[in-house]
Design an enzyme around this catalytic site. Sequence first.
Site, mmCIF file in Angstrom:
data_model
loop_
_atom_site.group_PDB
_atom_site.id
_atom_site.type_symbol
_atom_site.label_atom_id
_atom_site.label_comp_id
_atom_site.label_asym_id
_atom_site.label_seq_id
_atom_site.Cartn_x
_atom_site.Cartn_y
_atom_site.Cartn_z
ATOM 1 N N CYS A 91 61.910 -13.402 40.268
ATOM 2 C CA CYS A 91 62.452 -12.387 39.412
ATOM 3 C C CYS A 91 64.068 -12.459 41.051
ATOM 4 C CB CYS A 91 62.262 -10.310 39.826
ATOM 5 S SG CYS A 91 60.716 -10.498 38.748
ATOM 6 N N CYS A 113 60.156 -15.724 31.071
ATOM 7 C CA CYS A 113 59.984 -14.350 30.711
ATOM 8 C C CYS A 113 60.699 -13.291 29.531
ATOM 9 C CB CYS A 113 59.428 -13.360 32.606
ATOM 10 S SG CYS A 113 61.407 -13.142 33.135
HETATM 11 FE FE1 FES Z 1 60.975 -11.826 34.317
HETATM 12 FE FE2 FES Z 1 60.751 -10.483 36.797
HETATM 13 S S1 FES Z 1 59.014 -10.969 35.151
HETATM 14 S S2 FES Z 1 62.820 -11.735 35.919
#
Ligand code: FES
Length: 121
Positions: free
Chosen positions: A102, A33
């Site tokens: 996360c 991400c």
């Molecule tokens: Fe990357 Fe939450 S989407 S840490």
Amino acid sequence: MYSKKVMQYFRKPKNLGPMKDADAVGQVGNMVCGDVMKIYLKIKNKVITKATFETFGCVSAIASSSILTEMIKGKTIEEALKITKQDVIDALDGLPAIKIHCSVLATEALAKAVENYRKKI
Ligand code: FES
């Protein structure tokens, strides 16, 4: 989608910001991400007296890192390292399944900070 607690920690994050006189800093990133998290620690006699964070990331990442800095304050390094991603998730009254990673980022950033501290002493 998010619990009240998550939104509370996202909107008004506690312990946000860098720490100039930190004894240890841990930074991790998630390749998928692109989120980056940094945790700063002030440690006295093996006890975490202060913890702050900087997170460039999603709602869950910010809430996870903020609540973790609250959870580790006053704990010894060993006690803090025992905090799991599930403890972080529980403290936030849950996270959506696709956001579990996360919370992992928060505990990993803490582990990195401790690693950084142990190299110094
Ligand atoms: Fe990357 Fe939450 S989407 S840490």
